[in-house]
Every structure is written in structure tokens, then in C-alpha cells.
Design a protein around this motif. Structure first.
Motif, short mmCIF file in Angstrom:
data_model
loop_
_atom_site.label_atom_id
_atom_site.label_comp_id
_atom_site.label_asym_id
_atom_site.label_seq_id
_atom_site.Cartn_x
_atom_site.Cartn_y
_atom_site.Cartn_z
N LEU A 1 5.51 10.38 97.82
CA LEU A 1 5.77 9.66 99.06
C LEU A 1 4.57 9.72 100.00
CD1 LEU A 1 7.99 8.12 100.56
CD2 LEU A 1 8.76 10.29 101.49
N ALA B 1 -0.31 7.30 101.00
CA ALA B 1 -0.55 6.84 102.37
C ALA B 1 -1.54 7.73 103.13
CB ALA B 1 0.77 6.77 103.12
N LEU C 1 -1.18 3.96 107.38
CA LEU C 1 0.02 4.69 106.98
C LEU C 1 1.18 3.74 106.71
CD1 LEU C 1 -0.03 7.77 109.35
CD2 LEU C 1 -0.39 7.75 106.89
N SER C 2 1.32 2.71 107.51
CA SER C 2 2.40 1.75 107.26
C SER C 2 1.98 0.70 106.24
CB SER C 2 2.82 1.07 108.57
OG SER C 2 1.76 0.30 109.08
N ARG D 1 3.09 1.72 102.60
CA ARG D 1 4.48 2.19 102.45
C ARG D 1 5.10 1.78 101.13
NH1 ARG D 1 4.83 -1.58 106.62
NH2 ARG D 1 5.91 -3.49 106.00
N THR D 2 4.73 0.62 100.59
CA THR D 2 5.27 0.20 99.29
C THR D 2 4.82 1.15 98.19
OG1 THR D 2 5.22 -2.08 100.02
CG2 THR D 2 5.43 -1.70 97.67
N GLY E 1 4.02 4.22 98.65
CA GLY E 1 4.69 5.49 98.91
C GLY E 1 6.09 5.52 98.32
N ILE E 2 6.82 4.43 98.46
CA ILE E 2 8.17 4.36 97.89
C ILE E 2 8.10 4.39 96.36
CG2 ILE E 2 10.22 2.90 97.67
CD1 ILE E 2 9.98 4.31 100.36
#
Length: 106
Positions: A25, A29, A42-43, A46-47, A49-50
Motif C-alpha cells: 500500500l 506512493a 501521494l494521491s 493511489r491505483t 497502492g491499491i
């Protein structure tokens, strides 16, 4: 001593799954944000990270379980082999995703 069954639960598997999930996770990022020197990264990652979370959990589970069983067969006590095997098994996917995070920033 016989081999553990496929995906058998033990302390090493649980610790490996937890570290693998968190490493997957955060492992993409955070290095990506550090390398690009941007907080918005960081955002943006996010894909990944998931995906890292869903891939790192089973990889950490199986690697941690098998490493813990291997250490237990090398005459280490059960609790210590579970903890060390879980940490080693969880760091495998975490390191893979950290490498992906640094490679994304290039």
C-alpha cells in the motif's frame, strides 16, 4: 518433517501478510513522492497502492509461512521462526513495490 500444506496459517504467514499489505500500500506512493519531491504524487499513485495491497497480502502470506516453516526446521523456536519468517516474507513484496515506486519516478 513434512512440508506445510499450501497456504497453511501460522504466525509467520500472518505477520508476512500484514507487512506485505502495508508495504504494498505504501511502497509505491512514498518512494514515488520522495523521488519526484511532490506531495501530490501521494494521491497520483493511489491505483498502484491499491494494487500493491492486493498483491502484497497473498505474497507476504505464502512467503512468510514458508520462510517461518523453513526456519523452524533449522531448529529455531516456533515463535522466533514465525516472527523472523513473517518479517522476511513481508519485506519481499514491500521491497518489490518500493522498487516500482522509484522506477515510476524516472
Amino acid at each position: 518433517m513434512r512440508e506445510p500444506s499450501f497456504g497453511k496459517e501460522n504466525l509467520g504467514a500472518v505477520i508476512g501478510a500484514a507487512l506485505g499489505a502495508l508495504g504494498g500500500l505504501m511502497g509505491v506512493a512514498i518512494p514515488y513522492a520522495i523521488a519526484t519531491k511532490s506531495l501530490e504524487a501521494l494521491s497520483a499513485a493511489r491505483t498502484f497502492g491499491i494494487m500493491g495491497f492486493f498483491v502484497g497480502t497473498p505474497v507476504g502470506w505464502f512467503a512468510g509461512g514458508y520462510i517461518a516453516d523453513w526456519l523452524a526446521r533449522k531448529k529455531l523456536p516456533a515463535r522466533e521462526s514465525g516472527v523472523l519468517g513473517g518479517i522476511a516474507g513481508g519485506l519481499i513484496p514491500a521491497a518489490m513495490f518500493a522498487l516500482v515506486g522509484f522506477l515510476l519516478s524516472r
